[in-house]
Scaffold this motif. Structure first.
Motif, short mmCIF file in Angstrom:
data_model
loop_
_atom_site.label_atom_id
_atom_site.label_comp_id
_atom_site.label_asym_id
_atom_site.label_seq_id
_atom_site.Cartn_x
_atom_site.Cartn_y
_atom_site.Cartn_z
N LYS A 1 0.15 4.24 -0.23
CA LYS A 1 -0.46 5.45 0.33
C LYS A 1 -0.22 6.62 -0.63
O LYS A 1 -0.17 6.40 -1.84
N ILE B 1 -0.23 0.82 12.82
CA ILE B 1 -0.08 1.36 11.46
C ILE B 1 0.80 2.59 11.48
O ILE B 1 0.47 3.60 12.12
N GLY B 2 1.93 2.48 10.79
CA GLY B 2 2.84 3.61 10.69
C GLY B 2 3.47 4.00 12.01
O GLY B 2 4.05 5.07 12.14
N GLY C 1 0.26 -3.68 9.38
CA GLY C 1 0.63 -2.91 10.57
C GLY C 1 2.10 -3.11 10.86
O GLY C 1 2.48 -4.01 11.61
N SER C 2 2.92 -2.28 10.19
CA SER C 2 4.37 -2.31 10.41
C SER C 2 4.97 -3.70 10.18
O SER C 2 5.86 -4.13 10.91
N HIS D 1 -9.52 1.41 4.46
CA HIS D 1 -8.25 1.50 5.19
C HIS D 1 -8.46 2.43 6.40
O HIS D 1 -9.23 3.40 6.31
N LEU E 1 -0.49 -6.77 4.18
CA LEU E 1 -0.76 -5.49 3.52
C LEU E 1 0.29 -4.55 4.08
O LEU E 1 0.28 -4.23 5.27
N ILE E 2 1.21 -4.16 3.22
CA ILE E 2 2.45 -3.55 3.68
C ILE E 2 2.45 -2.05 3.43
O ILE E 2 2.21 -1.62 2.29
N GLY E 3 2.75 -1.26 4.46
CA GLY E 3 2.82 0.19 4.31
C GLY E 3 4.23 0.63 3.94
O GLY E 3 4.71 0.42 2.83
N ASN F 1 0.87 -1.18 0.00
CA ASN F 1 0.00 0.00 0.00
C ASN F 1 0.91 1.22 0.00
O ASN F 1 1.50 1.56 1.02
N GLU G 1 -5.81 -4.79 10.27
CA GLU G 1 -4.79 -3.77 10.50
C GLU G 1 -5.08 -3.06 11.81
O GLU G 1 -5.85 -2.09 11.83
C1 3PY Z 1 0.85 0.05 7.34
O1 3PY Z 1 1.40 -1.02 7.60
O2 3PY Z 1 1.30 1.12 7.74
C2 3PY Z 1 -0.38 0.08 6.55
O3 3PY Z 1 -1.18 0.97 6.72
C3 3PY Z 1 -0.61 -0.92 5.50
O4 3PY Z 1 -1.75 -0.63 4.79
#
Ligand code: 3PY
Length: 248
Positions: free
Chosen positions: A11, A171-172, A210-211, A94, A230-232, A9, A166
């Motif tokens: 973003k 997240i982040g 989530g990280s 999201h 799902l990778i940020g 992802n 998530e």
């Molecule tokens: C994250 O890992 O920061 C995400 O929001 C993935 O969508």
């Protein structure tokens, strides 16, 4: 047996030159790994993905979709438009959209319905905040988010979605759910789905977000109900993204 899937992802990151470097790095590094792989990119870069990824094992998708098919909805992007540029997936709900754009469970459900109607696979994101976890509300929150989507779908459509768990607190933030916390949530979500369609609950992929990074991906993906990620942030560097895919 569910196949593993890793989705990046991006973003609101990227530009044409950086995207080309990232995409070509991913494609060059992909071997015979056990995971399918995709990137969900800002809408203006869908055409670039179509041009640079067609014929490779990497699929692409959007990060949001309108509930409307067409018309006077300034700024919206329809599911058919995403399809027009070869998208396979679209993220729905999201946590950043739920938080910054006040997307309700019902709106997210309508987005999933719109995506399916156009032949896209919705990746429905659910997750609790830190305050909700600390108040012991995790199961109520994520079940409520999922249930709104299940209520909007026909039973035979349940098999056509992907879920992403998530936890908002991960997240982040650099904080990752422990493999056991993530596994418990994934198992719980699968059980919730089973009430609507037991066969589909067994086959639907549930991704963890989530990280997730190369260092923790192996242990997370080894959990029986975690079917990928799902990778940020780690999706923005081809070596990190490939490191996660290799962890499968
Ligand atoms: C994250 O890992 O920061 C995400 O929001 C993935 O969508």
């Amino acid at each position: 047996m569910r196949h593993k899937l890793v989705i990046g992802n991006w973003k609101m990151n990227g530009n044409r030159a950086a995207n080309t470097a990232l995409l070509s790095g991913i494609v060059a590094g992909l071997n015979d790994f056990g995971a399918d792989c995709a990137v969900c990119v800002p809408a203006p870069y869908l055409a670039q993905c179509q041009a640079e990824l067609a014929g490779t094992p990497v699929a692409w998708g959007g990060q949001d979709v309108s509930i409307h098919a067409e018309g006077a909805y300034t700024g919206e992007v329809s599911a058919a438009m995403l399809r027009d540029f070869g998208a396979t997936y679209v993220l729905c709900g999201h946590s950043e959209r739920r938080a910054y754009h006040h997307e309700s469970n019902e709106l997210v459900a309508q987005k999933a319905v719109a995506a399916l109607a156009a032949g896209l696979t919705p990746v429905v994101c659910v997750g609790e905040s830190l305050a909700q976890r600390e108040a012991g509300q995790t199961e109520d929150v994520i079940c409520g988010q999922l249930q709104a989507v299940l209520d909007a779908l026909q039973p035979d459509q349940v098999a056509d979605i992907i879920l992403a768990y998530e936890p908002v607190w991960a997240i982040g933030t650099g904080q990752t759910a422990t493999p056991q916390i993530a596994q418990d949530a994934h198992r719980f979500l699968r059980n919730c789905m089973a009430n609507k369609n037991a066969a589909a609950a067994a086959t639907v992929q549930i991704l963890y977000g989530g990280s997730m990074k190369p260092e923790n991906a192996k242990e997370l993906m080894a959990q029986p109900d975690i079917d990928g990620g799902l990778i940020g942030g780690a999706a923005l560097k081809s070596t990190d993204f490939l490191g996660i895919i290799q962890a499968v």
